[in-house]
Design a protein around this motif. Sequence first.
Motif, short mmCIF file in Angstrom:
data_model
loop_
_atom_site.label_atom_id
_atom_site.label_comp_id
_atom_site.label_asym_id
_atom_site.label_seq_id
_atom_site.Cartn_x
_atom_site.Cartn_y
_atom_site.Cartn_z
N MET A 1 -10.98 2.65 6.52
CA MET A 1 -9.91 1.92 7.02
C MET A 1 -8.96 3.16 7.17
N GLY A 2 -7.92 3.54 6.61
CA GLY A 2 -7.14 4.59 6.78
C GLY A 2 -5.81 4.10 6.78
N ILE A 3 -4.83 5.18 6.60
CA ILE A 3 -3.27 4.74 6.51
C ILE A 3 -2.75 4.46 7.95
N LYS A 4 -2.08 3.39 7.97
CA LYS A 4 -1.46 3.13 9.28
C LYS A 4 -0.03 3.15 9.35
N SER A 5 0.69 3.52 8.59
CA SER A 5 2.00 3.67 8.45
C SER A 5 2.53 4.67 7.55
N LEU A 6 3.85 5.32 7.78
CA LEU A 6 4.41 6.18 7.17
C LEU A 6 4.75 5.39 5.37
N ASP A 7 5.17 4.10 5.42
CA ASP A 7 5.23 3.72 4.31
C ASP A 7 4.16 3.57 3.36
N GLU A 8 3.06 3.27 3.99
CA GLU A 8 1.69 3.09 3.41
C GLU A 8 1.40 4.75 2.89
N LEU A 9 1.52 5.63 3.57
CA LEU A 9 1.43 7.04 2.96
C LEU A 9 2.47 7.28 1.75
N ARG A 10 3.39 6.95 1.81
CA ARG A 10 4.50 7.19 0.79
C ARG A 10 4.16 6.48 -0.45
N LYS A 11 3.62 5.21 -0.28
CA LYS A 11 3.14 4.43 -1.31
C LYS A 11 1.81 5.22 -2.09
N LEU A 12 0.85 5.41 -1.16
CA LEU A 12 -0.11 6.40 -1.85
C LEU A 12 0.23 7.55 -2.43
N ALA A 14 3.00 8.37 -3.85
CA ALA A 14 3.90 7.91 -5.41
C ALA A 14 2.70 7.50 -6.45
N SER A 15 1.64 6.84 -5.82
CA SER A 15 0.55 6.27 -6.96
C SER A 15 -0.20 7.40 -7.31
N LEU A 16 -0.24 8.62 -6.62
CA LEU A 16 -0.99 9.86 -7.08
C LEU A 16 -0.11 10.85 -7.85
N LYS A 17 1.05 10.71 -7.80
CA LYS A 17 2.09 11.80 -8.24
C LYS A 17 1.81 11.94 -9.81
N PRO A 18 1.34 10.99 -10.67
CA PRO A 18 1.17 11.65 -12.12
C PRO A 18 -0.23 12.44 -12.02
N LYS A 19 -1.15 12.09 -11.42
CA LYS A 19 -2.54 12.91 -11.34
C LYS A 19 -2.04 14.26 -10.72
N ILE A 20 -1.30 14.63 -9.71
CA ILE A 20 -0.91 15.84 -9.20
C ILE A 20 0.04 16.45 -10.12
N ASP A 21 1.02 15.86 -10.88
CA ASP A 21 1.78 16.48 -11.74
C ASP A 21 0.82 17.14 -13.07
N LEU A 22 0.02 16.43 -13.28
CA LEU A 22 -1.11 16.89 -14.45
C LEU A 22 -1.71 18.11 -13.88
N ARG A 23 -2.22 18.16 -12.87
CA ARG A 23 -2.96 19.37 -12.33
C ARG A 23 -1.89 20.50 -11.97
N GLU A 24 -0.86 20.32 -11.52
CA GLU A 24 0.03 21.47 -11.29
C GLU A 24 0.82 21.87 -12.17
N LYS A 25 1.51 20.90 -13.07
CA LYS A 25 2.27 21.28 -14.33
C LYS A 25 1.83 21.08 -15.57
#
Length: 132
Positions: A1-12, A14-25
């Motif tokens: 399917m894919g991301i259809k809007s900038l809002d969907e991208l922002r939500k995605l 935000a949902s992945l931020k905790p995982k990114i923080d763990l890996r980066e910080k």
Amino acid sequence: MGIKSLDELRKLRASLKPKIDLREKGESVNGIIEILVGMATCGIAAGARETFNELLSIIEDKQLSNVKVVSVGCIGSCSMEPTVQISMPNRETIIYGNITQDKAMDLIQKVVIEEGYLSEDYIIKSFEKVEV
């Protein structure tokens, strides 16, 4: 399917931020202790798969429901494989090296259960100063 809007991208994002923080910080999220085992080719050749399986077995035997073991790629210290990164709530993240299958029990007992450290000889990197 894919991301259809900038809002969907922002939500995605935000949902992945905790995982990114763990890996980066190296920050633990939601009270979970995360153990990352480097399973790139060099890690597997040095015994990381056996270390990974032993960690899982010990965690299950000790019924440590707040501990998660994750297979990751290269952690960056091939000469110190198998490498294991531990991220715990309210503690600095530490990368340990040469954590073979026979050292898995010590790692869980001293670091996860007793909230201490393994010998300085095994510490590759600490995200804060560690006094052992």
